[in-house]
Scaffold this active site. Structure first.
Site, PDB file in Angstrom:
ATOM      1  N   ASN A 137      33.393 -45.589 -48.806  1.00 44.92           N
ATOM      2  CA  ASN A 137      34.770 -45.462 -49.320  1.00 44.92           C
ATOM      3  C   ASN A 137      35.713 -45.166 -48.173  1.00 44.92           C
ATOM      4  OD1 ASN A 137      34.355 -45.854 -52.057  1.00 44.92           O
ATOM      5  ND2 ASN A 137      34.039 -43.698 -52.521  1.00 44.92           N
ATOM      6  N   TYR A 158      22.466 -49.948 -57.408  1.00 47.53           N
ATOM      7  CA  TYR A 158      23.178 -51.160 -56.964  1.00 47.53           C
ATOM      8  C   TYR A 158      22.355 -52.416 -57.228  1.00 47.53           C
ATOM      9  CZ  TYR A 158      26.794 -48.283 -55.054  1.00 47.53           C
ATOM     10  OH  TYR A 158      27.848 -47.406 -54.942  1.00 47.53           O
ATOM     11  N   HIS A 213      34.809 -50.311 -59.253  1.00 43.37           N
ATOM     12  CA  HIS A 213      35.207 -51.139 -58.108  1.00 43.37           C
ATOM     13  C   HIS A 213      35.413 -52.590 -58.497  1.00 43.37           C
ATOM     14  CE1 HIS A 213      34.562 -48.030 -54.996  1.00 43.37           C
ATOM     15  NE2 HIS A 213      33.650 -47.594 -55.831  1.00 43.37           N
TER      16      HIS A 213
HETATM   17 FE1  HDE Z   1      29.222 -46.927 -56.225  1.00 44.76          FE
HETATM   18  N1  HDE Z   1      28.640 -48.355 -57.497  1.00 44.76           N
HETATM   19  N2  HDE Z   1      28.054 -45.610 -57.150  1.00 44.76           N
HETATM   20  N3  HDE Z   1      29.794 -45.445 -54.961  1.00 44.76           N
HETATM   21  N4  HDE Z   1      30.272 -48.258 -55.216  1.00 44.76           N
HETATM   22  C1  HDE Z   1      29.051 -49.661 -57.486  1.00 44.76           C
HETATM   23  O1  HDE Z   1      27.690 -51.544 -57.890  1.00 44.76           O
HETATM   24  C2  HDE Z   1      27.102 -45.892 -58.071  1.00 44.76           C
HETATM   25  C3  HDE Z   1      29.396 -44.134 -54.972  1.00 44.76           C
HETATM   26  C4  HDE Z   1      30.942 -48.061 -54.041  1.00 44.76           C
HETATM   27  O2  HDE Z   1      32.559 -54.106 -53.208  1.00 44.76           O
HETATM   28  C5  HDE Z   1      28.364 -50.465 -58.523  1.00 44.76           C
HETATM   29  O3  HDE Z   1      27.958 -53.783 -57.773  1.00 44.76           O
HETATM   30  C6  HDE Z   1      26.377 -44.723 -58.446  1.00 44.76           C
HETATM   31  C7  HDE Z   1      29.719 -43.486 -53.752  1.00 44.76           C
HETATM   32  C8  HDE Z   1      31.583 -49.265 -53.625  1.00 44.76           C
HETATM   33  O4  HDE Z   1      30.919 -54.773 -54.532  1.00 44.76           O
HETATM   34  C9  HDE Z   1      27.389 -49.516 -59.131  1.00 44.76           C
HETATM   35  C10 HDE Z   1      26.924 -43.688 -57.737  1.00 44.76           C
HETATM   36  C11 HDE Z   1      30.349 -44.420 -52.986  1.00 44.76           C
HETATM   37  C12 HDE Z   1      31.293 -50.216 -54.587  1.00 44.76           C
HETATM   38  C13 HDE Z   1      27.654 -48.232 -58.389  1.00 44.76           C
HETATM   39  C14 HDE Z   1      27.954 -44.251 -56.940  1.00 44.76           C
HETATM   40  C15 HDE Z   1      30.384 -45.634 -53.754  1.00 44.76           C
HETATM   41  C16 HDE Z   1      30.469 -49.565 -55.560  1.00 44.76           C
HETATM   42  C17 HDE Z   1      29.277 -51.102 -59.521  1.00 44.76           C
HETATM   43  C18 HDE Z   1      26.529 -42.219 -57.788  1.00 44.76           C
HETATM   44  C19 HDE Z   1      30.940 -44.262 -51.598  1.00 44.76           C
HETATM   45  C20 HDE Z   1      31.770 -51.661 -54.638  1.00 44.76           C
HETATM   46  C21 HDE Z   1      29.050 -52.540 -59.425  1.00 44.76           C
HETATM   47  C22 HDE Z   1      25.259 -41.986 -57.143  1.00 44.76           C
HETATM   48  C23 HDE Z   1      30.053 -43.664 -50.634  1.00 44.76           C
HETATM   49  C24 HDE Z   1      30.913 -52.517 -53.789  1.00 44.76           C
HETATM   50  C25 HDE Z   1      28.203 -52.721 -58.292  1.00 44.76           C
HETATM   51  C26 HDE Z   1      31.496 -53.922 -53.844  1.00 44.76           C
HETATM   52  C27 HDE Z   1      29.910 -50.229 -56.678  1.00 44.76           C
HETATM   53  C28 HDE Z   1      26.884 -47.170 -58.631  1.00 44.76           C
HETATM   54  C29 HDE Z   1      28.812 -43.472 -56.090  1.00 44.76           C
HETATM   55  C30 HDE Z   1      31.042 -46.815 -53.267  1.00 44.76           C
HETATM   56  C31 HDE Z   1      27.504 -49.343 -60.628  1.00 44.76           C
HETATM   57  C32 HDE Z   1      25.226 -44.656 -59.456  1.00 44.76           C
HETATM   58  C33 HDE Z   1      29.401 -42.044 -53.409  1.00 44.76           C
HETATM   59  C34 HDE Z   1      32.415 -49.443 -52.357  1.00 44.76           C
HETATM   60  O5  HDE Z   1      26.083 -49.961 -58.905  1.00 44.76           O
END
Ligand code: HDE
Length: 483
Positions: free
Chosen positions: A127, A337, A54
C-alpha cells in the site's frame, strides 16, 4: 493482405452487423441468426467478478533497475548487479470502493508490483502506507465489511467504521495516517509505496535477514485537500487513472526509488516491539534505509481489461532469496490472494499474458482446469518423481530452514502499545497538518450517532497524545472525562 472482415468468435465473416435476421421485414427474429445469439450472449458475460477490495485501479508497465547490489543480503537475481533491469507491471488502487467508484476518496492506495524476473514473477503487494489497520488476518473480512455498505441501507456507515476502529485500538496508527493529508494523494505518482510487512531475505550462503521495503516517489509527496477531492470525485471520478495514463502517454514517466530496512535475524527476539506487527514501523534510526534501485513506469496498458483487470498479484509469489516472515497478516494473505484469483479469473490465471512469467519458463505438472490457454504441457511427463526426464525439484531452492516453537493456541499479539507510534506521528506533523487531521477526523466522526463510540475513539486519540484527543473532543463538542 488479410481482409478486415468483421467475424464471429469462430472466425467466420459476418454479413450484416446492423440488422437481425428476420422472417419478412418486420420479424419475428430467427433463432438461426447465430451472430446475433453469440453477440448478445457474450455481452452478458463481459464482466468478471470485481476484486472484493481494491476493485478500482490503474496500471502501467515499466522496469526496475538495480542501483546498489545487495547480494550480500539476498540471492534474488533481479536484485543483484548494478544496472540490471527487470520488466515489471504496477497496479495502484483504492481499497473500499467498487469498480466504478471515485479515485479521489480518502482511502489507502494499493501499490501492487509484479517483477517479471528470470527466476519467476515476484509480486510485492503493498500500500501507500507502511502500516495497516489490523495485524491478524482473521479480522480482515469484518474490517472490510465496515468499509463497505450497510447490509440494509446499502449506504456507507460511519457508525460501523468508527465502532470497529474504536474497538480495535491497534488501528490507531493507520487511522491517523488515513485521516491525515496523506489520506488523499494528489495523483498516483505523488505517493510512496511500501511492502508494509516484514519479509525475509536469504543470500546465496543461506544467511537470512528481515527486510521492509520503501518505494519513495521521485515526484515528491503531494496530496489533495478534502474539498478539492470531493469536487473531483463528482466532476472526474477517474482523475487519478487519467493522470497516470496521460503522464506516461506524454513521456513524463513516474519514478520511485526503492530503499529497504534490514534487521539481523536475531534482533527480532529482542526488539522493543514485535517487528512482525504490521501496525508498526521500524525506527529508521535503528534500521536505516539502504538504497536498492529505481522503478520507472514508462508504458501504458494496451487494453485495460486484459492487463489491469486480469492482473493477479499475490504476496506469496516469492522468488529464491525472498521468503515469508511470521507476520500473521502476511501469513493470511499467502492463502487469500491465490484463492481470490482462482475464483475471480480462474485456476489458470497465471497463464494469462499479463500474469505469465515472461522471463522464466513454467515447468510443472499442473494440467487442465478451466480455460487452459496453452498446450497444457503437451505430451510431456505429467508427474514427479519420474524416470522419463520430466521436471525435477531443485533442493538448493528449498526455503531456508528456521526454528518454530510454542503451543498451538489463538493468542493476541503480545503487544498492547497501540499509541506511541500514532502519537509520534501526530507530534511529527506541522501545526497546519494537525489542524487538517483533526478537521478530517471530526468531519468523519460527526455522523456517528452513538456518543459511546465517539468517546471510546477519542480516548484512543488522547492516549496517543492528549492534545490530539482533546482537539477531536472539542471538534465533536464532547466533554472528555479524565482518561
Ligand atoms: Fe489485500 N487483498 N488483503 N491487502 N490487497 C486483495 O486480492 C487480503 C492487505 C492489497 O492490484 C484481494 O485479487 C487479506 C494488506 C492490494 O490486484 C484479496 C488481508 C495490504 C490489493 C485480499 C489483506 C493489502 C489487494 C482482493 C488481511 C497491504 C490489490 C482481490 C490479511 C500490505 C492487488 C484480490 C491488485 C487485494 C486479501 C490485507 C494490499 C481479497 C485477507 C495488509 C494492493 O485477496
Amino acid at each position: 493482405m488479410t481482409n478486415n472482415n468483421l467475424t464471429t468468435s469462430w472466425g467466420a465473416p459476418v454479413g450484416d452487423n446492423q440488422n437481425s435476421l428476420t422472417a419478412g421485414p418486420r420479424g419475428p427474429v430467427l433463432i438461426q441468426d447465430v451472430h446475433l445469439l453469440e453477440k448478445l450472449a457474450h455481452f452478458n458475460r463481459e464482466r468478471v467478478p470485481e476484486r472484493v477490495v481494491h476493485a478500482k485501479g490503474a496500471g502501467a508497465h515499466g522496469y526496475f533497475e538495480v542501483t546498489n547490489d545487495l547480494s550480500k543480503y539476498t540471492k534474488a537475481a533481479f536484485l543483484n548487479s548494478v544496472g540490471k533491469r527487470t520488466p515489471m507491471f504496477a497496479r495502484f488502487s483504492t481499497v473500499a470502493g467498487e469498480l466504478g467508484s471515485s479515485d479521489t476518496v480518502r482511502d489507502p492506495r494499493g501499490f501492487a508490483l509484479k517483477f517479471y524476473t528470470e527466476e519467476g514473477n515476484y509480486d510485492l503487494v503493498g500500500n501507500n502506507t507502511p502500516v495497516f489497520f489490523i495485524r491478524d488476518a482473521i479480522k480482515f473480512p469484518d474490517f472490510i465489511h465496515t468499509q463497505k455498505r450497510h447490509p440494509q441501507t446499502h449506504l456507507k456507515s460511519p457508525n460501523a467504521v468508527w465502532d470497529f476502529w474504536s474497538l480495535s485500538p491497534e488501528s490507531l496508527h493507520q487511522v491517523s495516517i488515513l485521516m491525515s493529508d496523506r489520506g488523499i494523494p494528489a495523483t498516483l505518482r505523488h505517493m510512496h509505496g511500501f511492502g508494509s510487512h516484514t519479509f525475509k531475505w536469504v543470500n546465496a550462503e543461506g544467511q537470512a535477514v528481515w527486510v521492509k521495503y520503501h518505494f519513495k516517489t521521485e515526484q515528491g509527496i503531494q496530496n489533495l485537500d478534502t474539498e478539492l477531492a470531493a469536487k473531483l470525485a463528482a466532476d472526474n471520478p477517474d482523475y487519478h487513472t487519467e493522470d497516470l495514463f496521460n503522464a506516461i502517454d506524454q513521456g513524463d514517466f513516474p519514478v520511485w526509488k526503492l530503499h529497504v530496512q534490514i534487521m539481523p535475524l536475531a534482533d527480532a527476539n529482542t526488539y522493543r516491539f514485535d517487528p512482525f506487527d504490521v501496525t508498526k514501523v521500524w525506527s529508521q534510526k535503528d534500521y536505516p534505509l539502504i538504497e536498492v534501485g529505481r522503478m520507472v513506469l514508462d508504458r501504458n496498458p494496451d487494453n485495460y481489461f486484459a492487463e489491469v483487470e486480469q492482473a493477479t498479484f499475490s504476496p506469496g509469489s516469492f522468488v529464491p532469496g525472498v521468503e515469508a516472515s511470521p507476520d500473521k497478516m502476511l501469513q493470511g494473505r499467502l492463502f487469500a490472494y491465490g484463492d481470490a484469483h482462482r475464483y475471480r479469473v480462474g485456476a489458470n490465471h497465471n497463464a494469462l499474458p499479463i500474469n505469465c512469467p515472461h522471463a522464466a519458463k513454467v515447468n510443472n505438472n499442473q494440467r487442465d482446469g478451466l480455460m487452459r490457454p496453452d498446450n497444457n504441457g503437451g505430451s510431456s511427463v505429467y508427474y514427479e518423481p519420474n524416470s522419463y526426464g520430466g521436471a525435477t525439484e531443485s533442493p538448493k531452492h528449498q526455503p531456508v530452514a528456521f526454528e518454530v516453537s510454542g503451543q498451538a493456541d489463538s493468542v493476541a499479539y503480545d503487544e498492547a502499545d497501540h499509541y506511541s507510534q500514532a502519537g509520534d506521528l501526530y507530534r511529527l506533523l506541522s501545526k497546519d497538518e494537525r489542524t487538517r487531521l483533526v478537521q478530517n477526523i471530526v468531519g468523519a466522526m460527526t455522523p456517528v450517532d452513538k456518543d459511546e463510540i465517539k468517546l471510546r475513539q477519542i480516548a484512543h486519540f488522547y492516549k496517543a497524545d492528549p492534545e490530539y484527543g482533546q482537539r477531536v473532543a472539542d471538534g465533536l463538542g464532547l466533554y472528555v472525562p479524565e482518561v
